[in-house]
Motif scaffolding. Structure first.
Motif, PDB file in Angstrom:
ATOM      1  N   HIS A 328       0.833  -1.207   0.000  1.00  0.00           N
ATOM      2  CA  HIS A 328       0.000   0.000   0.000  1.00  0.00           C
ATOM      3  C   HIS A 328       0.867   1.256   0.000  1.00  0.00           C
ATOM      4  O   HIS A 328       0.644   2.179  -0.790  1.00  0.00           O
ATOM      5  CB  HIS A 328      -0.937  -0.001   1.215  1.00  0.00           C
ATOM      6  N   ASP A 329       1.849   1.282   0.896  1.00  0.00           N
ATOM      7  CA  ASP A 329       2.708   2.478   1.007  1.00  0.00           C
ATOM      8  C   ASP A 329       3.428   2.753  -0.319  1.00  0.00           C
ATOM      9  O   ASP A 329       3.510   3.896  -0.772  1.00  0.00           O
ATOM     10  CB  ASP A 329       3.739   2.294   2.129  1.00  0.00           C
ATOM     11  N   VAL A 330       3.942   1.691  -0.934  1.00  0.00           N
ATOM     12  CA  VAL A 330       4.652   1.844  -2.205  1.00  0.00           C
ATOM     13  C   VAL A 330       3.694   2.377  -3.280  1.00  0.00           C
ATOM     14  O   VAL A 330       4.020   3.312  -4.020  1.00  0.00           O
ATOM     15  CB  VAL A 330       5.281   0.494  -2.627  1.00  0.00           C
ATOM     16  N   LEU A 331       2.508   1.802  -3.343  1.00  0.00           N
ATOM     17  CA  LEU A 331       1.530   2.245  -4.358  1.00  0.00           C
ATOM     18  C   LEU A 331       1.152   3.709  -4.160  1.00  0.00           C
ATOM     19  O   LEU A 331       1.017   4.461  -5.133  1.00  0.00           O
ATOM     20  CB  LEU A 331       0.281   1.358  -4.302  1.00  0.00           C
ATOM     21  N   MET A 332       1.000   4.117  -2.906  1.00  0.00           N
ATOM     22  CA  MET A 332       0.650   5.523  -2.645  1.00  0.00           C
ATOM     23  C   MET A 332       1.794   6.444  -3.079  1.00  0.00           C
ATOM     24  O   MET A 332       1.573   7.503  -3.659  1.00  0.00           O
ATOM     25  CB  MET A 332       0.345   5.721  -1.159  1.00  0.00           C
ATOM     26  N   LEU A 333       3.032   6.032  -2.767  1.00  0.00           N
ATOM     27  CA  LEU A 333       4.183   6.861  -3.135  1.00  0.00           C
ATOM     28  C   LEU A 333       4.350   6.953  -4.649  1.00  0.00           C
ATOM     29  O   LEU A 333       4.991   7.872  -5.159  1.00  0.00           O
ATOM     30  CB  LEU A 333       5.456   6.313  -2.487  1.00  0.00           C
ATOM     31  N   LEU A 334       3.772   5.987  -5.382  1.00  0.00           N
ATOM     32  CA  LEU A 334       3.914   5.977  -6.850  1.00  0.00           C
ATOM     33  C   LEU A 334       2.673   6.503  -7.563  1.00  0.00           C
ATOM     34  O   LEU A 334       2.536   6.330  -8.780  1.00  0.00           O
ATOM     35  CB  LEU A 334       4.221   4.548  -7.332  1.00  0.00           C
ATOM     36  N   ARG A 335       1.779   7.164  -6.809  1.00  0.00           N
ATOM     37  CA  ARG A 335       0.591   7.711  -7.471  1.00  0.00           C
ATOM     38  C   ARG A 335       0.990   8.672  -8.590  1.00  0.00           C
ATOM     39  O   ARG A 335       1.890   9.491  -8.414  1.00  0.00           O
ATOM     40  CB  ARG A 335      -0.286   8.453  -6.461  1.00  0.00           C
ATOM     41  N   GLY A 336       0.318   8.535  -9.716  1.00  0.00           N
ATOM     42  CA  GLY A 336       0.573   9.457 -10.819  1.00  0.00           C
ATOM     43  C   GLY A 336       1.790   9.112 -11.664  1.00  0.00           C
ATOM     44  O   GLY A 336       2.072   9.794 -12.649  1.00  0.00           O
ATOM     45  N   ALA A 337       2.517   8.076 -11.312  1.00  0.00           N
ATOM     46  CA  ALA A 337       3.751   7.760 -12.036  1.00  0.00           C
ATOM     47  C   ALA A 337       3.482   7.358 -13.493  1.00  0.00           C
ATOM     48  O   ALA A 337       4.350   7.501 -14.344  1.00  0.00           O
ATOM     49  CB  ALA A 337       4.513   6.641 -11.313  1.00  0.00           C
ATOM     50  N   TRP A 338       2.265   6.865 -13.770  1.00  0.00           N
ATOM     51  CA  TRP A 338       1.947   6.475 -15.155  1.00  0.00           C
ATOM     52  C   TRP A 338       0.830   7.335 -15.729  1.00  0.00           C
ATOM     53  O   TRP A 338       0.092   6.933 -16.609  1.00  0.00           O
ATOM     54  CB  TRP A 338       1.591   4.983 -15.222  1.00  0.00           C
ATOM     55  N   GLY A 339       0.705   8.517 -15.213  1.00  0.00           N
ATOM     56  CA  GLY A 339      -0.188   9.483 -15.846  1.00  0.00           C
ATOM     57  C   GLY A 339      -1.565   9.627 -15.260  1.00  0.00           C
ATOM     58  O   GLY A 339      -2.178  10.658 -15.415  1.00  0.00           O
ATOM     59  N   ARG A 340      -2.100   8.615 -14.603  1.00  0.00           N
ATOM     60  CA  ARG A 340      -3.402   8.820 -13.940  1.00  0.00           C
ATOM     61  C   ARG A 340      -3.483   7.898 -12.730  1.00  0.00           C
ATOM     62  O   ARG A 340      -2.511   7.283 -12.365  1.00  0.00           O
ATOM     63  CB  ARG A 340      -4.555   8.559 -14.917  1.00  0.00           C
ATOM     64  N   SER A 341      -4.620   7.828 -12.129  1.00  0.00           N
ATOM     65  CA  SER A 341      -4.947   7.027 -10.931  1.00  0.00           C
ATOM     66  C   SER A 341      -4.376   7.604  -9.649  1.00  0.00           C
ATOM     67  O   SER A 341      -3.867   8.700  -9.622  1.00  0.00           O
ATOM     68  CB  SER A 341      -4.485   5.585 -11.027  1.00  0.00           C
TER      69      SER A 341
END
Lengths: 341, 128
Positions: A328-341
């Motif tokens: 979860h923490d990793v996914l939150m830190l990577l928000r927006g890395a591929w343009g949306r979500s």
């Protein structure tokens, strides 16, 4: 608990060792176990030399096979820290010889204060000015360590190795751990490719502490008194130390205060910069993702060691159900890395 | 179908027994182990209660991301296939979709393992 006879033997070994190391007859008394970590034992004691009493701590690594690096390297790193002006518990003597007290060890001065993270957060609650002060002092301490001349690094201290930057070295270790997972994790694959594609190319190495965080700090109402647990010290990337103390595990539920649960990033950053360090936001973020991810892999590894019988323990088993926290923490830190979500 | 207590009820009661009857008798490492065991019982209690619905949801999320996979494939296989595609795809649109789905899938795991953990979203810590 069969602590007493064991402690007595330890006392005899410490007295003989200190007498030899200092060249002055030394007796040892008042031995007591401090909080024992998972692998190392901290024994508090009083050393008396020619009527003079000193309160000391022996940090003993019980079995040589779990050692990350020789005690001489760890003790050398602490001495270097002291030399460049970091607050540390000064090393009195050290030895890689396991015969004195049943394992390699070093002896350091006893520094008074609070080291239990939740207690430190309580001190900060009682004095709101302490949090920023502490973060500022942490930043300054790291800036001094990172500025230490490399030729002062202890002999045998490990670094990234030939052909590696600190980042590429860390990534390679991560990949090896990922390949040992009991089931593939799409989250970790996603994080891995992001880390790979955005890895800092900087190949500069400095002496890093390697485990600089709330939990390895001795703190008083006046602020930072000592940085301990140097077993992970090595040659690495400066921002890795600053990022590690900001991952969520070390906030102890004070999630909104990234630095150890007691301060905002600006306090750490200003302390680092004012003491001469160079801060880089993107690299800080990169190492924060990597540190969180690596912790998740460590938890998965504990569950594997339980399941394959290498280290059966209900505590290790439970770690498997904590991997999702790091995902979860990793996914939150990577928000927006591929343009949306 | 088993007679009551259900699995969820029993796990809840085992956790309570460990917490209220056994923990006070112990100290140190033994106490820590029993505390961990009691917490695992609470995790399994939630899993027994929420598991079936979470699986349906998981299947639907994975089905949307992997439309070419058989709808009745085991979840472990679908998750492994997702990991493979995430590792190899060069389609940012797919990766963004995978990221969003993984946030939801991880949220499901946390609903069982640590409810509330995913309320924190690192606001202000993510570069824009």
């Amino acid at each position: 608990m069969s602590g007493a006879p064991e402690l007595e033997t330890t006392g005899d070994g410490l007295a003989r060792f200190l007498t030899g190391a200092t060249g002055r007859a030394t007796t040892v008394s008042d031995l007591r176990m401090a909080s024992a970590g998972a692998r190392r034992r901290n024994v508090l004691f009083t050393a008396t030399t020619a009527g003079e009493r000193r309160e000391l701590v022996a940090t003993i690594i019980p079995t040589a096979d779990v050692q990350i690096q020789p005690v001489s390297v760890e003790a050398g790193a602490i001495r270097l820290g002291a030399e460049v002006g970091m607050p540390v518990a000064a090393v009195v003597a050290d030895t890689d010889d396991p015969s004195w007290v049943g394992g390699p060890f070093f002896v350091s001065t006893l520094v008074d204060g609070e080291s239990v993270p939740r207690q430190i957060l309580r001190l900060v609650e009682a004095d709101p000015a302490l949090g920023p002060t502490l973060a500022h002092q942490c930043g300054a301490a790291l800036a001094r360590l990172h500025a230490a001349p490399l030729d002062r690094a202890p002999a045998g201290m490990e670094g990234p190795g030939d052909g590696h930057t600190p980042a590429s070295f860390a990534l390679e270790a991560l990949r090896e751990q990922m390949d040992e997972l009991l089931q593939p994790s799409a989250t970790f694959e996603l994080a891995y490719r992001w880390l790979r594609d955005t890895a800092p190319g900087d190949d500069r190495v400095v002496v890093v502490h390697g485990d600089f965080r709330n939990g390895n700090l001795m703190v008083g109402p006046d602020g930072l008194r000592a940085v301990f647990d140097w077993e992970g010290s090595r040659l690495g990337a400066p921002m890795s130390d600053l990022a590690w103390m900001s991952v969520r595990m070390w906030r102890f539920r004070n999630d909104h205060l990234p630095v150890g649960g007691f301060a905002v990033v600006d306090d750490l950053r200003s302390g680092y910069e004012e003491a001469g360090g160079t801060w880089d936001d993107a690299t800080y973020h990169w190492w924060k993702v990597l540190g969180t991810f690596r912790w998740g892999l460590g938890l998965a590894g504990q569950a594997r060691q339980h399941l394959d019988g290498e280290f059966p323990s209900i505590v290790m088993a439970a770690s498997g159900r904590r991997v999702a926290e790091m995902e979860h923490d990793v996914l939150m830190l990577l928000r927006g890395a591929w343009g949306r979500s | 179908m088993q007679d009551r207590p259900t699995a969820a009820e029993l796990l809840r009661d085992i956790a309570a027994t460990l917490d209220e009857r056994i923990l006070p008798l112990l100290s140190g490492n033994e106490q820590h182990q029993v505390r961990v065991a009691a917490n695992l019982c609470r995790i399994l209690e939630r899993e027994a209660r929420l598991g079936p619905d979470l699986e349906t949801e998981e299947r639907s999320l994975l089905g949307e991301l992997l439309p070419d996979q058989p709808a009745d494939a085991p979840l472990a296989e679908l998750n492994a296939e997702l990991a493979r595609r995430v590792a190899t795809s060069d389609d940012d649109e797919f990766l963004a979709g995978a990221h969003a789905a993984l946030v939801a899938l991880t949220g499901q795991k946390l609903a069982v393992n640590k409810p509330g953990y995913d309320r924190f979203d690192f606001a202000g810590e993510v570069p824009v």
